[in-house]
Design a protein around this motif. Structure first.
Motif, mmCIF file in Angstrom:
data_model
loop_
_atom_site.group_PDB
_atom_site.id
_atom_site.type_symbol
_atom_site.label_atom_id
_atom_site.label_comp_id
_atom_site.label_asym_id
_atom_site.label_seq_id
_atom_site.Cartn_x
_atom_site.Cartn_y
_atom_site.Cartn_z
ATOM 1 N N ASP A 82 54.478 33.973 64.551
ATOM 2 C CA ASP A 82 55.429 35.004 64.995
ATOM 3 C C ASP A 82 56.381 35.393 63.873
ATOM 4 O O ASP A 82 56.708 36.575 63.693
ATOM 5 N N GLN A 83 56.836 34.404 63.106
ATOM 6 C CA GLN A 83 57.721 34.700 61.980
ATOM 7 C C GLN A 83 56.991 35.512 60.910
ATOM 8 O O GLN A 83 57.571 36.417 60.304
ATOM 9 N N MET A 84 55.731 35.195 60.678
ATOM 10 C CA MET A 84 54.959 35.956 59.696
ATOM 11 C C MET A 84 54.820 37.409 60.122
ATOM 12 O O MET A 84 54.944 38.331 59.297
ATOM 13 N N LYS A 85 54.568 37.632 61.399
ATOM 14 C CA LYS A 85 54.453 39.003 61.889
ATOM 15 C C LYS A 85 55.783 39.735 61.762
ATOM 16 O O LYS A 85 55.813 40.922 61.418
ATOM 17 N N THR A 86 56.879 39.033 62.021
ATOM 18 C CA THR A 86 58.199 39.656 61.907
ATOM 19 C C THR A 86 58.502 40.067 60.478
ATOM 20 O O THR A 86 59.131 41.100 60.233
ATOM 21 N N LEU A 87 58.058 39.272 59.508
ATOM 22 C CA LEU A 87 58.298 39.597 58.099
ATOM 23 C C LEU A 87 57.608 40.887 57.681
ATOM 24 O O LEU A 87 58.003 41.504 56.683
ATOM 25 N N LEU A 88 56.600 41.311 58.426
ATOM 26 C CA LEU A 88 55.869 42.532 58.098
ATOM 27 C C LEU A 88 56.401 43.754 58.835
ATOM 28 O O LEU A 88 55.876 44.852 58.646
ATOM 29 N N THR A 89 57.424 43.567 59.660
ATOM 30 C CA THR A 89 57.998 44.674 60.410
ATOM 31 C C THR A 89 59.159 45.288 59.636
ATOM 32 O O THR A 89 59.461 44.889 58.505
ATOM 33 N N THR A 90 59.814 46.246 60.263
ATOM 34 C CA THR A 90 60.980 46.891 59.641
ATOM 35 C C THR A 90 62.253 46.068 59.820
ATOM 36 O O THR A 90 63.306 46.485 59.331
ATOM 37 N N ARG A 91 62.168 44.934 60.488
ATOM 38 C CA ARG A 91 63.338 44.075 60.721
ATOM 39 C C ARG A 91 63.047 42.639 60.271
ATOM 40 O O ARG A 91 63.128 41.697 61.054
ATOM 41 N N PRO A 92 62.714 42.434 59.002
ATOM 42 C CA PRO A 92 62.375 41.074 58.541
ATOM 43 C C PRO A 92 63.562 40.124 58.552
ATOM 44 O O PRO A 92 63.363 38.901 58.552
ATOM 45 N N HIS A 93 64.784 40.668 58.558
ATOM 46 C CA HIS A 93 65.958 39.798 58.542
ATOM 47 C C HIS A 93 66.073 38.954 59.803
ATOM 48 O O HIS A 93 66.793 37.942 59.815
ATOM 49 N N VAL A 94 65.365 39.336 60.860
ATOM 50 C CA VAL A 94 65.418 38.580 62.118
ATOM 51 C C VAL A 94 64.937 37.153 61.909
ATOM 52 O O VAL A 94 65.398 36.223 62.590
ATOM 53 N N VAL A 95 64.014 36.959 60.966
ATOM 54 C CA VAL A 95 63.488 35.611 60.703
ATOM 55 C C VAL A 95 64.617 34.661 60.328
ATOM 56 O O VAL A 95 64.606 33.476 60.699
ATOM 57 N N TYR A 96 65.612 35.160 59.594
ATOM 58 C CA TYR A 96 66.686 34.290 59.114
ATOM 59 C C TYR A 96 67.723 33.970 60.189
ATOM 60 O O TYR A 96 68.574 33.119 59.966
ATOM 61 N N LYS A 97 67.640 34.639 61.336
ATOM 62 C CA LYS A 97 68.546 34.281 62.430
ATOM 63 C C LYS A 97 68.238 32.889 62.958
ATOM 64 O O LYS A 97 69.140 32.176 63.396
#
Length: 298
Positions: A82-97
């Motif tokens: 899920d984190q990998m998919k998030t890094l490919l979106t327009t909101r990669p900063h969400v991973v660092y939350k």
């Protein structure tokens, strides 16, 4: 009269007692669980501060991280995907939350689950074999490319960049607060987490997308040069952008834009290669990669 006068002190005493009890109820004294939550929260804000428990937690964290490498059942593979998919979106900063929440609950910023790293190594292994088959190289050369991809391109480069990034952040970017605040610092494992996060989009571009475009970008035309160099420019710029987001997520750092400076160098190299093409000075990054790793000549 005596009875009434004798009872007045008691009434006064009861009145004082009622006032004190009501005021005590108004203070809303925290319970034991609330104290624990407050302690965890204050430990999260103070970074590397804390008493014996937070200190021992920091010392145990790297050991626990390595020990979980041997137990796949303890890894949260779905969360890593899920984190990998998030890094490919327009909101990669969400991973660092998730790092911020981890700091509040466990008093460290870095992942305590190696699943993200394990998946990256497996992806690199599969893609390296695919490249070896595509270029029809010997088995020994395939093994050499696997070692280059995993050991040098991912691990050694990550160790160096994480160490250098952490040193820059701790020396020059830390916000100096008053003497009453404990000085915070970037954890080395968190710096390596940033590298792993930033490496994944680079992997997608240079190991996956590039693989399907090899027939085009290995040519000698201007179009091949533009497409190949665009891939590499996007990959490295994306890497440094995700790196910047990782350090920007730490509330005790400032001026984290310095991690975007390499993007200017990437853009400059791209333009210079484009200008140099008519003079036979332009370098096709994909052809150079193929020549270095697979001794490709065409």
């Amino acid at each position: 009269m005596l009875a009434s006068s004798a009872s007045s002190p008691q009434d006064g005493g009861s009145t004082v007692s009622r006032k004190s009890s009501s005021s005590t109820r108004g203070l809303a004294v925290p319970s034991g669980a609330e104290y624990s939550a407050i302690g965890a929260s204050s430990g999260g804000r103070s970074g590397s501060s804390g008493g014996i428990s937070s200190s021992s937690s920091r010392h145990r964290h790297p050991t626990q991280y390595l020990s979980r490498l041997a137990d796949v059942q303890q890894m949260d593979i779905q969360s890593a995907l899920d984190q990998m998919k998030t890094l490919l979106t327009t909101r990669p900063h969400v991973v660092y939350k998730t790092s911020y929440y981890r700091k509040q609950t466990k008093n460290h910023w870095a992942r305590d689950d190696p699943a993200f790293c394990v998946l990256q190594v497996l992806f690199l292994l599969v893609s390296s074999i695919a490249y070896g088959v595509s270029f029809r190289i010997a088995a020994s050369s395939v093994i050499g490319f696997i070692i280059n991809s995993i050991l040098w391109n991912w691990l050694v480069a990550g160790l160096l960049i994480a160490t250098l990034g952490r040193e820059i952040a701790n020396r020059y970017l830390t916000v100096h607060q008053s003497s009453s605040h404990v000085r915070q610092s970037v954890e080395w494992l968190y710096a390596f987490d940033i590298h792993c996060n930033a490496f994944f989009p680079l992997f997608i571009v240079l190991y996956v997308v590039q693989f399907f475009l090899l027939p085009l970008i290995l040519g000698r035309s201007l179009l091949a040069l533009i497409v190949a160099n665009t891939l590499y420019a996007v990959a490295f710029a994306w890497y440094w952008y995700i790196t910047h987001l990782g350090y920007r997520a730490l509330p005790f750092l400032s001026n984290t834009e310095v991690f975007l400076f390499p993007c200017a160098a990437v853009a400059l190299v791209f333009v210079l290669n484009l200008i140099g093409y008519p003079f036979n000075l332009g370098i096709n990054a994909a052809r150079m990669m193929a020549h270095v790793y697979f001794i490709y000549e065409s």
